[in-house]
Enzyme design. Structure first.
Site, mmCIF file in Angstrom:
data_model
loop_
_atom_site.group_PDB
_atom_site.id
_atom_site.type_symbol
_atom_site.label_atom_id
_atom_site.label_comp_id
_atom_site.label_asym_id
_atom_site.label_seq_id
_atom_site.Cartn_x
_atom_site.Cartn_y
_atom_site.Cartn_z
ATOM 1 C CD GLU A 288 35.577 -16.608 46.669
ATOM 2 O OE1 GLU A 288 36.523 -17.114 47.300
ATOM 3 O OE2 GLU A 288 35.072 -15.510 46.973
ATOM 4 C CG ASP B 110 34.793 -11.802 47.994
ATOM 5 O OD1 ASP B 110 35.653 -12.685 48.090
ATOM 6 O OD2 ASP B 110 34.182 -11.325 48.972
#
Length: 515
Positions: free
Chosen positions: A250, A209
């Protein structure tokens, strides 16, 4: 980077809350995923990406982790998690977990220790200013919640205190620490311990993330030198201790690959290739290539994708190509099921690693204007429960009430589409099966052969020639197909090879190939 299985991987992303509820409490769980593994395998996928499974108060859908070393009781027991991993591996399915490295929950024990008024061994695990009235420009700072003198920096919501990986550029030496400081290095080692814990439990890797946002004041996304240095250090640890581990970032920039990631998502950012291919209608005055009225620009997409792909390939990694994800509006109802066949066929025959979001295989719709649940806000409409059937709660749960509303639809469910040979579900199965029969999709040469406005897009994967027409108009494109090549996979009416051109039917996708 030594992982070899990624080049033939096809991922299925599962938001655990929403997939399958076996205990009837209205939330999805590990047992529900395990029970559906045969269905998942039937899609042709061979890898799973699970959104956060950790213990969490769910103030941001699980991306606020209370305990990195425990599963959420909402999803089941530790044994249920281990059984899921073992059952997936028994079916030849890899499993990567969501790693949330940038922040924790405000209920995290390490944060609460850091927030104590008296200094201790974890005081510098998070980022604090010197005074409770200091609100530094460019940062989100929270004060008055704890007895410690100072504000703490958060990354997004007030419930997500930022972990201290240090600063590259120091503007306030009194509270900003270098990324090479002892405190920042200790945070880095803590992160490695989290990764080791889950890899030892059987995980095959991580989707990371907000991977590019660890070090503060670290420059633009295509730079991030200090953050990149951290990930290269972590990559070296993985290569030595867990050499088959996959890292997917990401980040949405080729810098991620240079920083040591195996693959990086091409996210829906305004004007980037993914946006120009399928999602530009979401912004006024701009249209994606798949706009059925022919207002898109295939050349703009092809030029952008070619440049991005070139950088990623040179760095030795892959582009993550997604149908959607937990943060992104689903493509339906923007596109019909017949259009979605063309979209998915194109996305998943371009060079990259396919990521199919749960429910996209049946054309689940993005639901607008749902009340926000667990700080999903606009994202809530992409997180509704999986539609398995027309039974109670769309077959997702036997609960009186589910955490998000379910939507019964006679056609948009697994049971109905399994029986329909022409369904989107069965098309996805055939597409992924076709991918496995051709070595070209695991590597090889790639180039665009034709791209001009809204006209058919033509590209080459190895020897294969692929043509897609997203509009309602017939068109002939000046590309020569080798004499012995014929259509070997299609959606809609097959294109026809002529002597020095291809006659392309409206709303169609065709792959030409030899033996």
């Amino acid at each position: 980077m030594s992982s070899t299985w990624l080049k033939s991987a096809i991922f299925y992303e599962i938001y655990p809350n929403s997939f399958s509820d076996m205990n009837g409490d209205g939330y999805g769980d590990f047992a529900g995923i395990t029970e559906k593994l045969d269905y998942i395998k039937s899609l042709g996928v061979n890898a799973l990406w699970l959104n956060p499974h950790y213990d969490s108060p769910f103030m941001d859908g699980g991306y606020d982790v209370r305990d990195y070393f425990a599963v959420s009781p909402r999803f089941g027991s530790e044994a249920d998690f281990d059984e899921l991993i073992a059952a997936a591996h028994a079916r030849g399915i890899k499993v990567i977990l969501d790693l949330v490295p940038g922040h924790t929950s405000e209920q995290n024990a390490d944060f609460l220790k850091s927030a104590e008024a008296v200094r201790n061994e974890l005081s510098d695990r998070f980022i604090w200013t010197n005074g409770e009235w200091e609100f530094p420009q460019g940062f989100r700072a929270i004060s008055g919640r704890h007895d410690r003198k100072g504000n703490y920096i958060v990354n997004f919501f007030s419930t997500q205190p930022a972990l201290n990986y240090g600063f590259n550029r120091i503007d306030e030496p009194s509270w900003q620490m270098p990324y090479t400081s002892d405190a920042a290095m200790a945070t880095r080692e803590w992160l490695k311990s989290v990764m080791r814990f889950w890899l030892d439990r059987g995980a095959d890797g991580f989707r990371v993330d907000m991977a590019g946002s660890l070090v503060k004041n670290d420059g633009a996304d295509n730079e991030k030198p200090a953050t990149s240095e951290i990930w290269r250090d972590i990559r070296a640890m993985l290569d030595k201790e867990y050499p088959d581990t996959v890292l997917v970032s990401e980040w949405s920039d080729p810098q991620a690959i240079r920083a040591g990631f195996d693959a990086d998502f091409m996210l829906d950012h305004h004007g980037n290739p993914y946006n120009l291919l399928v999602r530009a209608e979401e912004r006024e005055g701009c249209y994606s290539y798949f706009d059925i009225a022919g207002r898109g620009d295939g050349k703009a997409f092809a030029d952008g994708f070619s440049a991005w792909y070139g950088e990623v390939k040179a760095a030795g990694g892959y582009i993550g190509l997604l149908s959607c994800n937990h943060d992104t509006p689903r493509l339906a109802p923007q596109y019909t099921a017949e259009q979605l066949k063309l979209v998915y066929a194109t996305l998943f025959t371009l060079p990259g690693v396919p990521f199919l979001y749960y429910g996209d295989e049946i054309g689940m719709r993005y639901i607008k204007d749902l009340p926000s649940v667990e700080c999903g806000f606009a994202r809530t409409g992409s997180r509704t429960p999986m539609q398995w059937s027309v039974e109670r709660n769309a077959g997702f749960s036997t609960a009186e009430q589910t955490f998000l509303p379910t939507f019964a639809d006679k056609q948009t469910n697994v049971a109905a589409q399994t029986k329909d040979k022409k369904s989107l579900l069965n098309f996805i199965r055939s597409l992924f099966e076709f991918r496995k029969t051709r070595k070209e999709f695991a590597g090889g040469d790639f180039e665009f052969l034709y791209a001009d406005g809204s006209k058919p897009l033509v590209y080459r994967r190895g020897e294969l020639i692929i043509v897609v027409n997203p509009t309602k108009s017939k068109c002939t494109v000046p590309v020569t197909v080798p004499p012995k090549f014929k259509p070997i996979f299609s959606a809609g009416k097959e294109a026809k090879a002529q002597k020095t051109s291809i006659a392309v039917q409206p709303l169609s996708f065709t792959v030409f190939g030899g033996k």
